[in-house]
Design an enzyme around this catalytic site. Structure first.
Site, PDB file in Angstrom:
ATOM      1  N   CYS A  11       0.922  -1.197   0.075  1.00 58.16           N
ATOM      2  CA  CYS A  11       0.090  -0.232   0.094  1.00 58.16           C
ATOM      3  C   CYS A  11       0.932   1.233   0.048  1.00 58.16           C
ATOM      4  O   CYS A  11       2.130   1.143  -0.370  1.00 58.16           O
ATOM      5  CB  CYS A  11      -0.969  -0.020   1.354  1.00 58.16           C
ATOM      6  SG  CYS A  11      -0.278  -0.179   3.035  1.00 58.16           S
ATOM      7  N   ASN A  14       2.188   1.329   4.463  1.00 62.41           N
ATOM      8  CA  ASN A  14       2.674   0.192   5.181  1.00 62.41           C
ATOM      9  C   ASN A  14       2.460   0.040   6.660  1.00 62.41           C
ATOM     10  O   ASN A  14       3.039  -0.527   7.383  1.00 62.41           O
ATOM     11  CB  ASN A  14       3.964  -0.261   4.778  1.00 62.41           C
ATOM     12  CG  ASN A  14       4.550  -1.845   5.137  1.00 62.41           C
ATOM     13  OD1 ASN A  14       5.423  -2.062   5.589  1.00 62.41           O
ATOM     14  ND2 ASN A  14       3.407  -2.683   5.089  1.00 62.41           N
ATOM     15  N   CYS A  16      -1.288   0.427   7.356  1.00 57.48           N
ATOM     16  CA  CYS A  16      -2.862   0.425   7.607  1.00 57.48           C
ATOM     17  C   CYS A  16      -3.336  -0.995   6.772  1.00 57.48           C
ATOM     18  O   CYS A  16      -3.206  -1.965   7.355  1.00 57.48           O
ATOM     19  CB  CYS A  16      -3.621   1.533   7.264  1.00 57.48           C
ATOM     20  SG  CYS A  16      -3.408   3.058   8.241  1.00 57.48           S
ATOM     21  N   ARG A  17      -3.337  -0.645   5.340  1.00 60.82           N
ATOM     22  CA  ARG A  17      -3.999  -1.748   4.694  1.00 60.82           C
ATOM     23  C   ARG A  17      -3.170  -2.765   4.359  1.00 60.82           C
ATOM     24  O   ARG A  17      -3.579  -4.102   4.576  1.00 60.82           O
ATOM     25  CB  ARG A  17      -4.282  -0.960   3.110  1.00 60.82           C
ATOM     26  CG  ARG A  17      -5.527  -0.010   3.228  1.00 60.82           C
ATOM     27  CD  ARG A  17      -5.695   0.783   2.078  1.00 60.82           C
ATOM     28  NE  ARG A  17      -4.399   1.478   1.925  1.00 60.82           N
ATOM     29  CZ  ARG A  17      -4.184   2.444   0.801  1.00 60.82           C
ATOM     30  NH1 ARG A  17      -4.959   2.470  -0.131  1.00 60.82           N
ATOM     31  NH2 ARG A  17      -3.280   3.158   0.928  1.00 60.82           N
ATOM     32  N   SER A  18      -1.768  -2.638   3.877  1.00 63.61           N
ATOM     33  CA  SER A  18      -1.044  -3.995   3.615  1.00 63.61           C
ATOM     34  C   SER A  18      -0.679  -4.733   4.721  1.00 63.61           C
ATOM     35  O   SER A  18      -0.697  -6.040   4.536  1.00 63.61           O
ATOM     36  CB  SER A  18       0.008  -3.400   2.713  1.00 63.61           C
ATOM     37  OG  SER A  18       1.101  -2.715   3.437  1.00 63.61           O
ATOM     38  N   ASP A 126      -7.896   4.160   1.415  1.00 63.43           N
ATOM     39  CA  ASP A 126      -7.103   4.224   2.319  1.00 63.43           C
ATOM     40  C   ASP A 126      -7.983   4.675   3.664  1.00 63.43           C
ATOM     41  O   ASP A 126      -8.757   6.022   3.694  1.00 63.43           O
ATOM     42  CB  ASP A 126      -5.955   5.344   1.747  1.00 63.43           C
ATOM     43  CG  ASP A 126      -4.926   5.543   2.871  1.00 63.43           C
ATOM     44  OD1 ASP A 126      -5.045   5.092   4.019  1.00 63.43           O
ATOM     45  OD2 ASP A 126      -4.106   6.516   2.567  1.00 63.43           O
TER      46      ASP A 126
HETATM   47  P1  4NP Z   1      -1.761   2.818   4.216  1.00 61.94           P
HETATM   48  O1  4NP Z   1      -2.409   4.028   4.666  1.00 61.94           O
HETATM   49  O2  4NP Z   1      -1.214   3.140   2.648  1.00 61.94           O
HETATM   50  O3  4NP Z   1      -3.064   1.803   4.390  1.00 61.94           O
HETATM   51  O4  4NP Z   1      -0.566   2.324   5.340  1.00 61.94           O
HETATM   52  C1  4NP Z   1      -1.600   5.260   4.730  1.00 61.94           C
HETATM   53  C2  4NP Z   1      -0.644   5.467   5.921  1.00 61.94           C
HETATM   54  C3  4NP Z   1      -0.006   6.742   6.282  1.00 61.94           C
HETATM   55  C4  4NP Z   1       0.000   7.897   5.065  1.00 61.94           C
HETATM   56  C5  4NP Z   1      -0.695   7.437   4.096  1.00 61.94           C
HETATM   57  C6  4NP Z   1      -1.500   6.295   3.954  1.00 61.94           C
HETATM   58  N1  4NP Z   1       0.668   8.895   5.341  1.00 61.94           N
HETATM   59  O5  4NP Z   1       0.687   9.532   4.377  1.00 61.94           O
HETATM   60  O6  4NP Z   1       1.755   9.117   6.132  1.00 61.94           O
END
Ligand code: 4NP
Length: 157
Positions: A11, A14, A16-18, A126
């Site tokens: 994702c 790294n 939340c989703r992945s 997200d």
């Molecule tokens: P993820 O979510 O891609 O599902 O891990 C996010 C976590 C942090 C950020 C963006 C998306 N960020 O911009 O910090």
């Protein structure tokens, strides 16, 4: 190429989703008795070394999955030689992975929800900037996608 299927979920951050996808996939693969490796990474580097977001950990825990030992890392070109399958959580990250994949890589690159009948082209949204319900939706999506992926790998052995 690895001697058994090795799946990398990717994702943006790294956290939340992945990591949720990695945890859900490990559970689905164990349920089917599959011998596979799994990991997760982000296309971004903001959260390298960090554990998953507490909301992601709590959501996974409610579904009986512990993702607390995951640590954020950024995807590398070498990942495309070490993993047999690289699975993006959304289309933007899929596009970034397409640009990163070396020509010598035989890894199968896909979008997670393309593995679910009728869900082709869909992204796992997200949940990072939203409320708790976004994490429930993301869990439902990654559970469906990883279960379908595990069934596909089960059918290939
Ligand atoms: P993820 O979510 O891609 O599902 O891990 C996010 C976590 C942090 C950020 C963006 C998306 N960020 O911009 O910090």
């Amino acid at each position: 190429m690895p001697d058994r299927p090795a799946i990398l979920f990717v994702c943006l951050g790294n956290i939340c989703r992945s990591p949720m996808a990695e945890g859900a996939f490990r559970a689905a693969a164990a349920h089917l008795g599959l011998d596979v490796a799994a990991d997760s990474a982000g296309t971004g580097d903001w959260h390298v070394g960090e554990p998953p977001d507490p909301r992601a950990q709590a959501t996974a825990r409610r579904h009986g999955v512990d993702i607390g030992s995951c640590r954020g890392r950024q995807v590398t070109r070498a990942d495309f030689l070490q993993f047999s399958h690289v699975v993006a959580l959304d289309t933007k990250n899929l596009a970034a992975l397409r640009r990163l994949q070396p020509a010598a890589s035989g890894a199968a690159l896909s979008l997670l929800l393309d593995h679910v009948a009728g869900w082709a082209g869909q992204a796992v949204a997200d949940p990072y900037y939203g409320g708790a319900d976004g994490f429930d939706t993301a869990w439902a999506d990654v559970a469906a996608g990883t279960a379908a992926l595990a069934r596909m790998l089960d059918g290939q052995r």
